[in-house]
Design a protein around this motif. Structure first.
Motif, PDB file in Angstrom:
ATOM      1  N   LEU A  85      42.779  29.446  44.477  1.00  0.00           N
ATOM      2  CA  LEU A  85      42.692  29.561  43.023  1.00  0.00           C
ATOM      3  C   LEU A  85      43.259  30.911  42.578  1.00  0.00           C
ATOM      4  CD1 LEU A  85      39.075  28.145  42.637  1.00  0.00           C
ATOM      5  CD2 LEU A  85      41.224  26.927  42.261  1.00  0.00           C
ATOM      6  N   PRO A  86      43.857  30.961  41.373  1.00  0.00           N
ATOM      7  CA  PRO A  86      44.599  32.149  40.944  1.00  0.00           C
ATOM      8  C   PRO A  86      43.732  33.217  40.288  1.00  0.00           C
ATOM      9  CG  PRO A  86      44.893  30.405  39.336  1.00  0.00           C
ATOM     10  CD  PRO A  86      44.051  29.823  40.446  1.00  0.00           C
ATOM     11  N   GLN A 131      40.327  25.598  36.949  1.00  0.00           N
ATOM     12  CA  GLN A 131      41.391  24.856  36.283  1.00  0.00           C
ATOM     13  C   GLN A 131      42.676  25.687  36.196  1.00  0.00           C
ATOM     14  OE1 GLN A 131      41.845  21.728  35.075  1.00  0.00           O
ATOM     15  NE2 GLN A 131      39.919  21.098  36.022  1.00  0.00           N
ATOM     16  N   HIS A 132      42.772  26.717  37.070  1.00  0.00           N
ATOM     17  CA  HIS A 132      44.027  27.425  37.332  1.00  0.00           C
ATOM     18  C   HIS A 132      44.456  28.383  36.224  1.00  0.00           C
ATOM     19  CE1 HIS A 132      44.825  23.578  39.854  1.00  0.00           C
ATOM     20  NE2 HIS A 132      43.969  24.394  40.447  1.00  0.00           N
ATOM     21  N   ASP A 186      39.076  26.399  45.946  1.00  0.00           N
ATOM     22  CA  ASP A 186      38.390  25.312  45.272  1.00  0.00           C
ATOM     23  C   ASP A 186      37.371  24.677  46.215  1.00  0.00           C
ATOM     24  OD1 ASP A 186      38.232  22.235  44.508  1.00  0.00           O
ATOM     25  OD2 ASP A 186      38.802  23.344  42.706  1.00  0.00           O
ATOM     26  N   THR A 208      49.544  36.884  34.232  1.00  0.00           N
ATOM     27  CA  THR A 208      48.794  36.825  35.492  1.00  0.00           C
ATOM     28  C   THR A 208      49.187  37.950  36.440  1.00  0.00           C
ATOM     29  OG1 THR A 208      50.378  35.407  36.679  1.00  0.00           O
ATOM     30  CG2 THR A 208      48.740  34.308  35.297  1.00  0.00           C
ATOM     31  N   GLU A 256      49.199  31.816  44.019  1.00  0.00           N
ATOM     32  CA  GLU A 256      48.931  30.451  44.454  1.00  0.00           C
ATOM     33  C   GLU A 256      47.899  29.816  43.523  1.00  0.00           C
ATOM     34  OE1 GLU A 256      47.889  30.020  48.540  1.00  0.00           O
ATOM     35  OE2 GLU A 256      49.648  31.116  49.274  1.00  0.00           O
ATOM     36  N   GLY A 257      48.100  28.543  43.212  1.00  0.00           N
ATOM     37  CA  GLY A 257      47.203  27.840  42.308  1.00  0.00           C
ATOM     38  C   GLY A 257      47.575  27.966  40.850  1.00  0.00           C
ATOM     39  N   ASP A 258      48.615  28.758  40.548  1.00  0.00           N
ATOM     40  CA  ASP A 258      49.056  28.950  39.169  1.00  0.00           C
ATOM     41  C   ASP A 258      49.994  27.818  38.764  1.00  0.00           C
ATOM     42  OD1 ASP A 258      49.975  30.004  36.723  1.00  0.00           O
ATOM     43  OD2 ASP A 258      51.568  31.106  37.741  1.00  0.00           O
ATOM     44  N   ASP A 259      49.678  27.147  37.651  1.00  0.00           N
ATOM     45  CA  ASP A 259      50.506  26.039  37.164  1.00  0.00           C
ATOM     46  C   ASP A 259      51.605  26.484  36.207  1.00  0.00           C
ATOM     47  OD1 ASP A 259      49.071  23.971  38.498  1.00  0.00           O
ATOM     48  OD2 ASP A 259      47.534  24.030  36.944  1.00  0.00           O
ATOM     49  N   ILE A 278      38.954  29.768  36.735  1.00  0.00           N
ATOM     50  CA  ILE A 278      40.044  29.616  37.699  1.00  0.00           C
ATOM     51  C   ILE A 278      40.018  28.261  38.406  1.00  0.00           C
ATOM     52  CG2 ILE A 278      40.406  32.077  38.042  1.00  0.00           C
ATOM     53  CD1 ILE A 278      38.782  31.873  40.628  1.00  0.00           C
TER      54      ILE A 278
END
Length: 355
Positions: free
Chosen positions: A277-278, A328-329, A270, A213, A203-206, A326
């Motif tokens: 956050l990832p 900013q992912h 966050d 990851t 979750e939070g990964d763009d 993290i």
């Protein structure tokens, strides 16, 4: 001419970093992310060179003063003023391959900001821009294929590890089938086996499940991977399914891989809007004689370092606090791109040419 994709543990000239712009996405956290990047530079410069793309002359001059104060040798730094969008060198940096005679080439893939999620025009041009500035010691060849460095892992012996969610995502190369993608990977990287993970995400990964990851080659027979041990965590089922896939994979000789599970840090959120956050320990960076490991001020940090110490008995492990990264992912590996031996032209921080 046949080329082979190099594993991260191949001897390196240095690593590439892209320094954040004062007016970019990092603006609210600029001091924090700069402190993290400074730690990466100081740690890496003990072993090899660091190429840093900086947004302007003022930042370059400030960093020269900063790293001189830290005692970093001038011959370990190369600072270049260059136009960029963001800091994720892993994904806009060059992918290096080697031919049968030991000659290097850099492949410059198309970078679209992870499927058009974010502006990426300047980052997409950066590798060629650096070639024009005389930074590289080997030729650069452009590729139309949309591909990011964080989306691929190799054992250096003809096997590629990746995820379906990234490389087969229609936001990358919508007209290409799995067979088409595999054919391009075989041509570019000399691989004849692609191990596809169908499960696993953070979750939070763009990035649409970048492999860096989730699971990483530590050597040609060993894979370190994230494992969630909390059945109540929303990641549990997908990561358990990914673990089963990794257990089913086989080396070229038919033997299973040695698998090293990495611990699951406590959930990080966050502080502004509460989204998850990832945080991942799989996002480590292998350099000459050392491994930089992301940490999060979490009780699992020590267990992660111990697990990776078993995977890298001949390397020094260096923890790098990545709590700010993290936000900013991304994490440590995402910020960096290794530059194998034979790719980086000679020069020092005095050679800060701009085009």
């Amino acid at each position: 001419m046949t080329y082979r994709l190099l594993p991260e543990w191949y001897p390196q000239d240095g690593i590439q970093l892209t320094w954040p712009r004062p007016d970019g996405d990092w603006a609210p956290l600029l001091a924090r992310i700069e402190a993290t990047l400074e730690r990466i530079v100081v740690a890496t410069a003990r072993y090899q060179r660091v190429l840093i793309c900086v947004p302007d002359e003022a930042t370059k001059e400030r960093l020269v003063t900063t790293f001189n104060a830290y005692g970093v040798a001038d011959n370990r730094l190369l600072l270049i003023v260059a136009p960029t969008n963001d800091t994720w060198a892993r994904d806009h940096g060059p992918v290096s391959v080697i031919d049968e005679q030991g000659l290097m080439m850099m492949l410059d893939y198309t970078f679209t900001g992870w499927g058009g999620k974010f502006p990426a025009e300047r980052d997409n041009r950066l590798t060629q821009w650096l070639a024009d500035a005389g930074v590289w010691a080997c030729p650069v060849t452009s590729r139309d294929l949309v591909l990011e460095g964080g989306g691929i892992e190799t054992d250096g012996e003809g096997t590629l590890l990746t995820t379906e969610a990234c490389l087969l995502n229609p936001n990358r190369n919508p007209t290409l089938s799995r067979e088409d993608v595999e054919a391009q990977l075989a041509q570019d990287f000399g691989v004849d086996r692609v191990l596809w993970l169908a499960n696993g995400h953070l979750e939070g990964d763009d990035t649409d499940s970048h492999i860096d990851t989730l699971a990483r080659f530590c050597n040609s027979t060993t894979i370190a991977y994230v494992r969630c041990d909390d059945p109540n965590d929303p990641h549990y089922n997908a990561l358990a399914a990914m673990e089963q896939e990794l257990q089913a994979f086989r080396q070229r000789n038919g033997e299973p891989y040695q698998l090293i599970p990495l611990p699951w840090p406590q959930a990080c959120f966050d502080p502004d809007d509460g989204h998850r956050l990832p945080a991942t320990y799989a996002n480590f960076l292998i350099i000459n004689q050392a491994v930089l490991v992301p940490t999060y001020g979490d009780p699992a940090d020590v267990a992660a370092l111990q697990a990776l110490a078993d995977a890298f008995p001949n390397h020094t492990l260096i923890p790098i606090d990545c709590v700010s990264v993290i936000r900013q992912h991304g994490s440590l590996h995402c910020l960096t791109m290794q530059l194998p031996k034979g790719t980086l032209a000679r020069g020092t921080l005095a050679a800060t040419a701009t085009c």
